[in-house]
Motif scaffolding. Structure first.
Motif, PDB file in Angstrom:
ATOM      1  N   TRP A  51       4.962  -1.137 -11.888  1.00  0.00           N
ATOM      2  CA  TRP A  51       5.056  -1.417 -10.448  1.00  0.00           C
ATOM      3  C   TRP A  51       6.482  -1.314  -9.921  1.00  0.00           C
ATOM      4  CZ3 TRP A  51       2.740  -1.237  -6.129  1.00  0.00           C
ATOM      5  CH2 TRP A  51       3.122  -2.010  -5.032  1.00  0.00           C
ATOM      6  N   ASN A  52       7.405  -2.047 -10.458  1.00  0.00           N
ATOM      7  CA  ASN A  52       8.768  -2.058  -9.936  1.00  0.00           C
ATOM      8  C   ASN A  52       9.733  -1.186 -10.719  1.00  0.00           C
ATOM      9  OD1 ASN A  52       8.747  -3.684  -7.588  1.00  0.00           O
ATOM     10  ND2 ASN A  52       8.482  -5.500  -8.851  1.00  0.00           N
ATOM     11  N   ARG A  53       9.434  -0.925 -11.978  1.00  0.00           N
ATOM     12  CA  ARG A  53      10.335  -0.140 -12.814  1.00  0.00           C
ATOM     13  C   ARG A  53       9.514   0.831 -13.660  1.00  0.00           C
ATOM     14  NH1 ARG A  53      13.995  -1.897 -10.227  1.00  0.00           N
ATOM     15  NH2 ARG A  53      15.825  -3.079 -10.892  1.00  0.00           N
ATOM     16  N   PRO A  54       9.261   2.045 -13.140  1.00  0.00           N
ATOM     17  CA  PRO A  54       8.610   3.024 -14.014  1.00  0.00           C
ATOM     18  C   PRO A  54       9.413   3.207 -15.299  1.00  0.00           C
ATOM     19  CG  PRO A  54       8.679   3.809 -11.754  1.00  0.00           C
ATOM     20  CD  PRO A  54       9.514   2.566 -11.797  1.00  0.00           C
TER      21      PRO A  54
ATOM     22  N   VAL B 190       0.836  -1.204   0.000  1.00  0.00           N
ATOM     23  CA  VAL B 190       0.000   0.000   0.000  1.00  0.00           C
ATOM     24  C   VAL B 190       0.873   1.256   0.000  1.00  0.00           C
ATOM     25  CG1 VAL B 190      -1.665   1.354   1.323  1.00  0.00           C
ATOM     26  CG2 VAL B 190      -1.940  -1.127   1.116  1.00  0.00           C
ATOM     27  N   VAL B 191       1.873   1.296   0.886  1.00  0.00           N
ATOM     28  CA  VAL B 191       2.761   2.465   0.959  1.00  0.00           C
ATOM     29  C   VAL B 191       3.586   2.583  -0.316  1.00  0.00           C
ATOM     30  CG1 VAL B 191       4.710   3.479   2.196  1.00  0.00           C
ATOM     31  CG2 VAL B 191       2.842   2.420   3.470  1.00  0.00           C
TER      32      VAL B 191
ATOM     33  N   VAL C  73       5.161   5.234  -5.303  1.00  0.00           N
ATOM     34  CA  VAL C  73       5.385   5.161  -6.749  1.00  0.00           C
ATOM     35  C   VAL C  73       4.552   6.223  -7.460  1.00  0.00           C
ATOM     36  CG1 VAL C  73       5.002   3.748  -8.807  1.00  0.00           C
ATOM     37  CG2 VAL C  73       6.086   2.748  -6.807  1.00  0.00           C
ATOM     38  N   ASP C  74       3.311   6.420  -7.011  1.00  0.00           N
ATOM     39  CA  ASP C  74       2.470   7.465  -7.603  1.00  0.00           C
ATOM     40  C   ASP C  74       3.099   8.848  -7.433  1.00  0.00           C
ATOM     41  OD1 ASP C  74       0.628   5.567  -8.379  1.00  0.00           O
ATOM     42  OD2 ASP C  74      -0.754   5.936  -6.720  1.00  0.00           O
ATOM     43  N   LEU C  75       3.643   9.110  -6.237  1.00  0.00           N
ATOM     44  CA  LEU C  75       4.331  10.385  -6.002  1.00  0.00           C
ATOM     45  C   LEU C  75       5.556  10.512  -6.903  1.00  0.00           C
ATOM     46  CD1 LEU C  75       4.406  11.049  -2.139  1.00  0.00           C
ATOM     47  CD2 LEU C  75       3.472  12.541  -3.905  1.00  0.00           C
ATOM     48  N   LEU C  76       6.304   9.429  -7.011  1.00  0.00           N
ATOM     49  CA  LEU C  76       7.505   9.433  -7.853  1.00  0.00           C
ATOM     50  C   LEU C  76       7.151   9.784  -9.289  1.00  0.00           C
ATOM     51  CD1 LEU C  76      10.585   8.791  -7.876  1.00  0.00           C
ATOM     52  CD2 LEU C  76       9.968   6.473  -8.553  1.00  0.00           C
TER      53      LEU C  76
END
Length: 392
Positions: free
Chosen positions: A52-55, A22-23, A28-31
């Motif tokens: 998910w793991n690699r934007p 969840v965190v 990731v959304d903030l990033l």
């Protein structure tokens, strides 16, 4: 040099992977938000895909290196790589490695570093490394004699295989690491116009905390262009956070500095710091900040001995964060150059104008209070209330 045809930038984060799902999703959304903001602010073309793991960032081959370099300035990113995107079948991956080698590999030893994120593919990472290494060897052996070194190669061909595609890259650009900005509570940053305080603010930003810059005008005791230099360092910091308010709180402190200079010979610098901390505490209460950031390092100045830091810290109930506490000066200078704040910081910060002839290095709070003006903290409250906001 990146693979020919590269139009994708791989983005890697580090500490986000230690968080709960969840965190991690929130971070990731903030990033992604921060990535998009920096690209837009610097007019660098790229479309961010929130994997998910690699934007990923999609762009043109002409812009892929600039996109990777720009993304590597974003807090929370460990590294970026311009990458060639290909289908996931082994033959296509090997063909792409051979083409990349012909364009980029001209001498020295090489290795293939293959990673298979999706285990459903009908081959292992070792299979890709062996087949890819053979393809590279056969592609270049007519040009020069290649050599394999799996321990310390001169040149590494990297392959990252996901469910939807395989990505081939030859280089990584280091980022600041840390956490996405705005993932932690804000802090007040005391910005003096010197070298250290902008680096300290940067370090808190790197750990996810937005900073509220506070500049205390020392009046006649400030150095030449003191305020302008401080504001320029904040403008530089703001380029790392274009979607975060970096307005500066300018606090009048000249009259209090004059009082300290005229009435205190012993402990003057310590009382000045206590005044600054109390000002910062009041600003923090106004903006909802949860701590104070300073550029202090143990022993760097007489007012920053371990004993003196203990005394001055008691001026506020807020935690004082000192990310440079154990750093050497040359290390701080090197970082200031790297983040771009050094040139605007290399003037006299003005503190020596108020410093007494005899420096206090082993202060005692009870004795300091005998000399300190009784209304010092009231002056700090008044000064904070009279702060003006300067947009940068």
């Amino acid at each position: 040099m990146h693979p020919p045809g590269a139009q994708t930038v791989l983005v890697r984060h580090g500490d986000l992977n230690t968080k709960s799902n969840v965190v991690k999703r929130q971070m990731v959304d903030l990033l992604v938000e921060n990535l998009e903001a920096v690209l837009e602010d610097r007019s660098v073309p790229g479309t961010v895909e929130s994997a998910w793991n690699r934007p990923l960032i999609h762009t043109s081959e002409a812009d892929v290196l600039e996109v990777a370099q720009t993304a590597a300035d974003v807090f929370g990113i460990v590294s970026t790589s311009p990458a060639l995107t290909v289908e996931t079948d082994l033959e296509t991956i090997c063909d792409a490695l051979a083409t990349t080698a012909l364009e980029t590999y001209t001498e020295g030893t090489f290795a293939v570093d293959a990673r298979r994120a999706d285990k459903r593919h009908p081959y292992t990472s070792e299979d890709v490394a062996r087949a890819g290494g053979t393809a590279i060897w056969e592609a270049v052996e007519g040009e020069f004699e290649p050599s394999v070194d799996l321990e310390e190669p001169d040149y590494t061909f990297s392959v990252e295989i996901r469910e939807e595609a395989a990505y081939i890259y030859t280089d990584s650009i280091q980022g600041p690491g840390g956490l996405p900005l705005r993932s932690q509570a804000p802090m007040v940053a005391l910005i003096s116009g010197g070298i250290d305080s902008p680096v300290a603010a940067y370090e808190l930003m790197r750990r996810g905390s937005p900073v509220v810059p506070v500049y205390v005008d020392l009046g006649d005791y400030g150095g030449p262009d003191h305020e302008a230099r401080a504001l320029e360092t904040v403008r530089t910091l703001a380029t790392y956070a274009p979607n975060t308010d970096m307005s500066v709180y300018r606090v009048p402190g000249g009259e209090t500095m004059r009082l300290l200079a005229e009435t205190m010979e012993e402990g003057r610098m310590l009382s000045m710091r206590r005044f600054l901390y109390r000002v910062a505490e009041h600003i923090a209460g106004t903006v909802g900040a949860h701590g104070i950031v300073t550029g202090e390092a143990i022993g760097q100045k007489s007012s920053q001995t371990a004993q003196n830091i203990g005394v001055t810290s008691r001026a506020t109930r807020l935690p004082i964060h000192r990310p440079l506490l154990t750093r050497d000066k040359q290390d701080i200078v090197s970082q200031a150059r790297a983040i771009g704040t050094f040139d605007d910081s290399t003037i006299n910060a003005g503190c020596n104008r108020i410093a007494p002839e005899r420096a206090e290095t082993n202060a005692n709070l009870e004795r300091l209070l005998e000399f300190e003006p009784d209304d010092l903290f009231e002056r700090a409250k008044t000064a904070a209330a009279e702060a003006t906001i300067i947009e940068v």
